[in-house]
Design an enzyme around this catalytic site. Sequence first.
Site, mmCIF file in Angstrom:
data_model
loop_
_atom_site.group_PDB
_atom_site.id
_atom_site.type_symbol
_atom_site.label_atom_id
_atom_site.label_comp_id
_atom_site.label_asym_id
_atom_site.label_seq_id
_atom_site.Cartn_x
_atom_site.Cartn_y
_atom_site.Cartn_z
ATOM 1 N N CYS A 132 0.944 -1.312 0.055
ATOM 2 C CA CYS A 132 0.023 0.063 -0.032
ATOM 3 C C CYS A 132 0.715 1.241 -0.015
ATOM 4 O O CYS A 132 1.401 1.608 1.127
ATOM 5 C CB CYS A 132 -0.956 -0.071 1.366
ATOM 6 N N CYS A 135 -0.292 3.934 2.324
ATOM 7 C CA CYS A 135 -0.139 3.690 3.552
ATOM 8 C C CYS A 135 1.402 4.085 3.878
ATOM 9 O O CYS A 135 1.923 4.827 5.058
ATOM 10 C CB CYS A 135 -0.197 2.425 4.221
ATOM 11 N N ASP A 136 2.245 3.489 3.051
ATOM 12 C CA ASP A 136 3.720 3.625 3.283
ATOM 13 C C ASP A 136 4.622 4.393 2.654
ATOM 14 O O ASP A 136 5.744 4.423 2.883
ATOM 15 C CB ASP A 136 4.146 2.198 3.329
#
Length: 312
Positions: A132, A135-136
């Site tokens: 993701c 997200c990261d």
Amino acid sequence: MTYDVIVVGSGPAGNTAAIYTVRSGLKTAIFTGLSVGGQLTITTDVENYPGFTKIKGLELMNNIIKHSETLGVDIIYDSIKEIDFSKKPFKCKTEGGSVYETKNLVIATGARAKWLGLESEKHFLGAGVSGCATCDGNFFKNVPVAVIGGGDTAGTEALHMANIASKVYLIYRKSSFIRMNKTLADKILRNEKIEVLFNSEVLEVCGTDNPKSVESLKIINNINNKTSEIKVNAMFVAIGRKPESEIFASAGIIVDEEGYIVTEKDSSRTNIKNVYAVGDVTNKKYKQAIVAAGYGCIAGLEIEEDKENYEI
Ligand code: NDP
């Protein structure tokens, strides 16, 4: 404890189903599973959910769960691990060791990320390998990264990373974007920070162990079999998802060849009476929160409709 409706999964689909059923007077519980709120909670900004010009995914999801709870839905922080559909009411065993009964079951368990299946991918998971970018991605500011895949998710993640990383390699096994929507594909091809490596596959993720971090990827051109190495500090795998349908399939719910639960056309009804499936576990194409919520609404309405003909 016997419920009229048990919903398995606590994302937009499951909560919307619960909101509808509890409002029609049916005793309803949501089993949250391990990732309470599902995929939306790991999404940063949401700008396409009507009513919210811009809202964090986590905040939107917390609002949705609060909405269910306020209306009287029991939110149970446990996972269902086994179901018996052979008799009514259906029996559900939880990871926590409890048994609940329900007249109707809504499956809203979503889908999880797919991986390439390389040992080195597993080794560097969480240390440069991620499923993701949203997200990261922020951990990889101003360094080169790679995104794997050729669908809309890969395209969206590559564009997202182009705003953060110094360079983005988009690694795709086909010779052109056959699957990505054209507007997105055009944006990718025009973006100076993105280099698309067509006909390419990852052979190995390379890096150091102290501290564990990714330094490069070994790739192969699947036309001429030439191998090469590209320097990147992260690899975001965006090659699709696997629906969380195993326990239901083994209990008799029909799934397709990819594991998506099969429902009647334009309906949430499955092959087993009083079992409904909604959201990403059944929908392989439109993986959007608003679509999931829409299907949750359909399940709520169908349970209400089917109530009249409920058979033990
Ligand atoms: P898709 O299934 O559409 O694409 C998966 C991609 O990964 C394909 O390009 C596939 O290659 C590639 N792939 C699969 N397995 C491997 C493997 N083992 N090794 C290398 N590559 C692999 O998944 P998406 O997550 O991209 O999209 C799912 C659905 O969600 C789609 O319907 C999409 O339109 C939708 N979506 C919509 C968005 C939006 O509207 N903004 C955003 C994101 C997704 P190949 O093409 O060769 O099969």
